[in-house]
Design an enzyme around this catalytic site. Sequence first.
Site, PDB file in Angstrom:
ATOM      1  CB  SER A  12      11.905  -0.340 -17.056  1.00  0.00           C
ATOM      2  OG  SER A  12      11.792   0.997 -17.524  1.00  0.00           O
ATOM      3  NE  ARG A  35      16.407   4.434  -8.086  1.00  0.00           N
ATOM      4  CZ  ARG A  35      16.195   5.551  -7.440  1.00  0.00           C
ATOM      5  NH1 ARG A  35      15.778   6.618  -8.087  1.00  0.00           N
ATOM      6  NH2 ARG A  35      16.393   5.619  -6.139  1.00  0.00           N
ATOM      7  CB  SER A  36      12.229   2.274 -14.549  1.00  0.00           C
ATOM      8  OG  SER A  36      10.869   2.061 -14.836  1.00  0.00           O
ATOM      9  N   PRO A  37      11.053   0.361 -11.831  1.00  0.00           N
ATOM     10  CG  PRO A  37       9.548   0.876 -10.122  1.00  0.00           C
ATOM     11  CD  PRO A  37      10.791   1.366 -10.790  1.00  0.00           C
TER      12      PRO A  37
END
Length: 218
Positions: free
Chosen positions: A16, A12-14
């Site tokens: 990442s 869910r981490s942009p």
Amino acid sequence: MPLDYDLYWSFRSPYSYMVAPRLLALEAEHEVACRVRPVYPLAVRTPEFFDTRDPLWLPYFMTDVFREAAFLRLPFRWPRPDPVQRGPDGRYPEAQPWIHRLTHLGVAAAERGRGLAFLVEASRVIWSGDVDDWQEGDHLARAAERAGLDFAEMAAAVDAAPDRYAAVVEENQVAQRAAGHWGVPMMVFGGEAFFGQDRFDQLKWRMQQHGLTARRGS
């Protein structure tokens, strides 16, 4: 022997999503081995984290992620749908089938030696803006195939033992905090934490100090 490091990473981490292609290229071009250790996003682990943010935090964050993606020349759009579901009241319910299964698939890919490749391919499906309803159809199956994985086999394993995969994720989250931070992406090399996709160059610099060498033929 190749240098090795741990990668704590969330679907869910942009940020990442933004660092994963560089990490994959680093491994392809140098004697480096990445231990992929997927974790649940903060919205699932500690949703109260966002309750204490300054009101300016979200507008700046949304500006920065689009700017950073453009700077890196990566296609980018907030996922449709968001991997983390929210209730009508704006709160995050405890039941989170999409992000839990995604994270467990990441664990399974890592156990099969294709973790980093799967992170790159799956996050591109979710974040690039090329796909709506990434959770439906064969989008993830084709991403797994591009990463060199048998999605049917991997998904069956994940669906048959959700508690085992959840336990692995919990171990990763405990190890992440023990390594010095709670956020993602976070790379840990030689006991030193590098938090954030903007720490990639420092990670590589530190590896060079420890004898990072090019792979033959790269």
